[in-house]
Enzyme design. Structure first.
Site, PDB file in Angstrom:
ATOM      1  N   ARG A   1       0.828  -1.203   0.000  1.00 12.22           N
ATOM      2  CA  ARG A   1       0.000   0.000   0.000  1.00 12.22           C
ATOM      3  C   ARG A   1       0.865   1.257   0.000  1.00 12.22           C
ATOM      4  O   ARG A   1       2.009   1.245   0.417  1.00 12.22           O
ATOM      5  CB  ARG A   1      -0.912   0.016   1.226  1.00 12.22           C
ATOM      6  CG  ARG A   1      -2.024  -1.009   1.205  1.00 12.22           C
ATOM      7  CD  ARG A   1      -2.941  -0.846   2.413  1.00 12.22           C
ATOM      8  NE  ARG A   1      -2.200  -0.939   3.674  1.00 12.22           N
ATOM      9  CZ  ARG A   1      -1.839   0.093   4.418  1.00 12.22           C
ATOM     10  NH1 ARG A   1      -2.135   1.327   4.037  1.00 12.22           N
ATOM     11  NH2 ARG A   1      -1.171  -0.084   5.550  1.00 12.22           N
TER      12      ARG A   1
ATOM     13  N   LYS B   1      -8.941  -2.168   0.582  1.00 13.83           N
ATOM     14  CA  LYS B   1      -8.778  -1.311   1.751  1.00 13.83           C
ATOM     15  C   LYS B   1      -9.488   0.029   1.579  1.00 13.83           C
ATOM     16  O   LYS B   1      -9.874   0.660   2.569  1.00 13.83           O
ATOM     17  CB  LYS B   1      -7.293  -1.094   2.033  1.00 13.83           C
ATOM     18  CG  LYS B   1      -6.595  -2.327   2.604  1.00 13.83           C
ATOM     19  CD  LYS B   1      -7.275  -2.842   3.877  1.00 13.83           C
ATOM     20  CE  LYS B   1      -6.487  -3.968   4.514  1.00 13.83           C
ATOM     21  NZ  LYS B   1      -7.209  -4.577   5.661  1.00 13.83           N
TER      22      LYS B   1
ATOM     23  N   HIS C   1     -10.706  -4.187  12.077  1.00 14.80           N
ATOM     24  CA  HIS C   1      -9.644  -4.843  11.318  1.00 14.80           C
ATOM     25  C   HIS C   1      -9.231  -6.076  12.113  1.00 14.80           C
ATOM     26  O   HIS C   1      -8.329  -6.026  12.941  1.00 14.80           O
ATOM     27  CB  HIS C   1      -8.466  -3.889  11.127  1.00 14.80           C
ATOM     28  CG  HIS C   1      -7.381  -4.430  10.254  1.00 14.80           C
ATOM     29  ND1 HIS C   1      -6.052  -4.163  10.460  1.00 14.80           N
ATOM     30  CD2 HIS C   1      -7.440  -5.234   9.159  1.00 14.80           C
ATOM     31  CE1 HIS C   1      -5.329  -4.767   9.537  1.00 14.80           C
ATOM     32  NE2 HIS C   1      -6.155  -5.418   8.744  1.00 14.80           N
TER      33      HIS C   1
ATOM     34  N   SER D   1      -0.023  -6.579  10.507  1.00 11.97           N
ATOM     35  CA  SER D   1       0.647  -7.521   9.621  1.00 11.97           C
ATOM     36  C   SER D   1       1.827  -8.177  10.326  1.00 11.97           C
ATOM     37  O   SER D   1       2.625  -7.501  10.978  1.00 11.97           O
ATOM     38  CB  SER D   1       1.128  -6.792   8.363  1.00 11.97           C
ATOM     39  OG  SER D   1       1.807  -7.679   7.494  1.00 11.97           O
TER      40      SER D   1
ATOM     41  N   LYS E   1      -2.533 -12.928  12.681  1.00 15.88           N
ATOM     42  CA  LYS E   1      -3.994 -12.799  12.672  1.00 15.88           C
ATOM     43  C   LYS E   1      -4.651 -13.832  11.743  1.00 15.88           C
ATOM     44  O   LYS E   1      -5.599 -14.526  12.141  1.00 15.88           O
ATOM     45  CB  LYS E   1      -4.362 -11.376  12.252  1.00 15.88           C
ATOM     46  CG  LYS E   1      -5.843 -11.084  12.098  1.00 15.88           C
ATOM     47  CD  LYS E   1      -6.097  -9.601  12.021  1.00 15.88           C
ATOM     48  CE  LYS E   1      -5.322  -8.924  10.901  1.00 15.88           C
ATOM     49  NZ  LYS E   1      -5.860  -9.225   9.566  1.00 15.88           N
ATOM     50  N   THR E   2      -4.152 -13.932  10.519  1.00 17.21           N
ATOM     51  CA  THR E   2      -4.725 -14.874   9.558  1.00 17.21           C
ATOM     52  C   THR E   2      -4.394 -16.306   9.945  1.00 17.21           C
ATOM     53  O   THR E   2      -5.252 -17.196   9.925  1.00 17.21           O
ATOM     54  CB  THR E   2      -4.205 -14.570   8.141  1.00 17.21           C
ATOM     55  OG1 THR E   2      -4.622 -13.259   7.762  1.00 17.21           O
ATOM     56  CG2 THR E   2      -4.746 -15.572   7.136  1.00 17.21           C
TER      57      THR E   2
ATOM     58  N   ASP F   1     -10.008 -10.781   7.947  1.00 19.15           N
ATOM     59  CA  ASP F   1      -9.434  -9.437   7.945  1.00 19.15           C
ATOM     60  C   ASP F   1     -10.365  -8.304   8.347  1.00 19.15           C
ATOM     61  O   ASP F   1      -9.938  -7.382   9.019  1.00 19.15           O
ATOM     62  CB  ASP F   1      -8.867  -9.137   6.555  1.00 19.15           C
ATOM     63  CG  ASP F   1      -7.911  -7.967   6.556  1.00 19.15           C
ATOM     64  OD1 ASP F   1      -7.032  -7.903   7.445  1.00 19.15           O
ATOM     65  OD2 ASP F   1      -8.018  -7.100   5.673  1.00 19.15           O
TER      66      ASP F   1
ATOM     67  N   ARG G   1       1.470 -12.081  -1.589  1.00 12.94           N
ATOM     68  CA  ARG G   1       0.074 -12.243  -1.157  1.00 12.94           C
ATOM     69  C   ARG G   1      -0.666 -13.271  -2.007  1.00 12.94           C
ATOM     70  O   ARG G   1      -0.349 -13.485  -3.178  1.00 12.94           O
ATOM     71  CB  ARG G   1      -0.664 -10.911  -1.288  1.00 12.94           C
ATOM     72  CG  ARG G   1      -0.150  -9.811  -0.371  1.00 12.94           C
ATOM     73  CD  ARG G   1      -0.783  -9.882   0.986  1.00 12.94           C
ATOM     74  NE  ARG G   1      -0.251  -8.892   1.915  1.00 12.94           N
ATOM     75  CZ  ARG G   1      -0.792  -8.634   3.101  1.00 12.94           C
ATOM     76  NH1 ARG G   1      -1.881  -9.292   3.475  1.00 12.94           N
ATOM     77  NH2 ARG G   1      -0.259  -7.744   3.907  1.00 12.94           N
TER      78      ARG G   1
END
Length: 533
Positions: free
Chosen positions: A60, A201, A220, A238, A242-243, A257, A323
């Protein structure tokens, strides 16, 4: 319109788009893959995933994101470093230049939803100049049923044209890249960057503006559902897990997410996942690993051996931020409705590279709000230009770049919902133990999973706790399947005086960071942080 091509701007006049070469509406995944290959936008890899490159922008561009300061939103937006203002005059000029650029081009359109709960979902139209970005949007958002496409009227539109570059001196942007949200005209324009994450996003930012004003907490976070119906939320920046940690074979994934928390419960904003896959482990993360071997997945900046078409997930030559975009249905154990009840547990994840945060701590509602607004993790050496040693990083609400309103708005909603629904809250450090980065070691994932499973199952309710004197956190003295000495980080350091110095320095960083938010929250929340010492 579904799966159709029009040799005109049919259906796009509403957006001011005219004289395009062709408009491809709501193409299905196989048709989009064919278009990607035909247009040489990407390559098929072994077993069918699509491999694409984003070029110069491999992540980003937060410094190139703007919000148009106009109308009602002007008094509500949290203006500053996150939401940088853009004038209506500059927007109109740039928008018309973008429309002129689109003339004579092929256009791909996806009509979809953001939000699984029909009471709060947003109708979104994504218009792109590249087929693979349309494929990405189809993966990431919730596909509208075919019978609803004929009458689809978007409530927000994203126009994405990576090869259109702004002129900063003329257009008022910072660089040739731009991501600009206009709440009055209900449109997002993106140019100068091929990084697909900007599409998803930008709509997350829109939902973060719209939903809290309806009493819905936009978050988030990832979420999963236990066999007994209990919901767990996982907040984290990140690299914190989390994932990975929400993709538990024993629990059904709601989403990885973005979620909303309404009076009805939790609901996913998305229809897909956008997982970081660098050095992905088939043994530690089997469900996510399998998605990198399936047709319909888009692999962004993942290295591939062109002779064999086999991918190399350990290769970071293009970027460390590789990704995979894939539909949720690629995961075997999911909540297909994208909705569930109120959470029973909230886990806030941090990857503390200084090795002083506890591997798990129980939080009061005030502490939960404090750490939610703080959003702490650590940057490692080499992850950003100029970072040569670990640095504390704070991102309010674990997602500051996407928060349109002041963090206290989200924090107060969270605290109220925690109290109302009697939610247990936990802080979990997936970072270093036994010393800082370079001295200690990363917390073993099996220990982290064991601690989270114990918290979620209620096995930490009756154990004895101690209070950490530096951070004021409540640390369990025992946890099933975890050595007791791991639970207090000070005990894992060979030099405990060095631990004390490092812990005090990090606590000071917490207090310095929270100064910006102290005036907007209660005294009890301010007091829930590390005590002054």
């Amino acid at each position: 319109m579904s799966g159709e091509k029009f040799e005109s701007s049919h259906g796009l006049e509403h957006h001011g788009i005219r004289n395009v070469s062709g408009a491809y509406w709501n193409l299905a995944t196989p048709s989009l893959v064919e278009e990607v290959i035909k247009r040489r936008e990407g390559h098929l890899s072994h077993l069918g995933p699509l491999v694409v490159s984003t070029g110069h922008h491999t992540g980003r561009s937060p410094n190139d994101r703007f919000v148009v300061r106009q109308g009602e939103s002007a008094k509500n937006i949290w203006w500053g470093k996150v939401n940088k203002e853009f004038s209506p005059e500059n927007f109109d000029r740039l928008y018309h230049k973008l429309l002129a650029f689109l003339q004579g081009k092929d256009i791909f359109v996806q009509d979809c939803y953001a939000g699984a709960d029909p009471a709060y979902r947003l109708k979104v139209r994504v218009i792109t100049t590249q087929a693979w970005h349309s494929h990405f949007a189809r993966n990431m958002f919730i596909q509208a049923p075919r019978q609803e496409l004929a009458d689809f009227v978007p409530e927000f539109t994203v126009i994405n044209a990576p090869r259109f570059h702004a002129d900063p001196e003329v257009d008022g942007t910072r660089s040739e890249a731009f991501i600009i949200v206009n709440f009055e005209k209900k449109v997002v324009i993106i140019g100068g960057t091929s990084y697909a994450g900007e599409i998803k996003k930008s709509i997350f930012s829109v939902l973060n503006y719209l939903l809290p004003r309806q009493g819905v907490l936009s978050m988030h976070c990832s979420a999963n559902l236990g066999k007994g119906g209990d919901v767990a939320l996982f907040f984290g920046l990140s690299g914190t897990g989390k994932t990975t940690l929400s993709a538990d074979p024993g629990r059904a994934l709601i989403g990885d997410d973005e979620h909303g928390w309404s009076d009805n419960g939790i609901f996913n904003f998305e229809g897909g996942c956008y997982a970081k896959v660098i050095k992905l482990s088939a043994s530690a993360e089997p469900e996510i690993y399998e998605t990198t071997r399936r047709f319909g997945t888009v692999l962004e900046n993942v290295a591939m051996e062109y002779a064999t078409r086999r991918i190399d997930l350990d290769d970071d030559s293009l970027t460390e931020n590789t990704r995979a975009s894939y539909p949720l249905t690629h995961i075997p154990n999911i909540v297909r409705s994208g909705m569930a009840g109120h959470p029973t547990n909230i886990i806030m994840l941090t990857a503390d590279a200084f090795g002083v945060m506890p591997p798990i701590a129980r939080l009061t509602p005030e502490q939960a709000m404090y750490h939610f607004i703080s959003g702490y993790t650590a940057k490692l050496a080499g992850t950003e230009r100029g970072v040569t040693e670990p640095q504390p990083a704070f991102s309010s609400c674990f997602g500051a770049p996407f928060m349109a309103l002041h963090p206290s708005v989200y924090g107060n909603l969270l605290k109220d919902k925690i109290r109302r629904h009697h939610v247990s809250c936990w802080l979990v450090n997936t970072g270093w133990t036994g010393g800082p980065y370079g001295v200690g070691s990363r917390m073993k994932i099996q220990y982290t999973r064991a601690m989270i499973n114990a918290a979620i199952s209620g096995r930490l309710v009756g154990v004895e706790y101690e209070t950490d004197p530096v951070f004021g956190l409540h640390l369990p003295k025992s946890c099933p399947d975890v050595p007791a000495e791991v639970l207090n980080p000070r005990n894992t350091w060979a030099d405990q005086e060095a631990y004390d110095r490092q812990a005090v320095e990090l606590a000071r960083a917490f207090r310095r960071n929270f100064v910006d938010y102290a005036d907007a929250v209660s005294d009890s929340v301010c007091a829930a942080g590390p005590p002054a010492g």
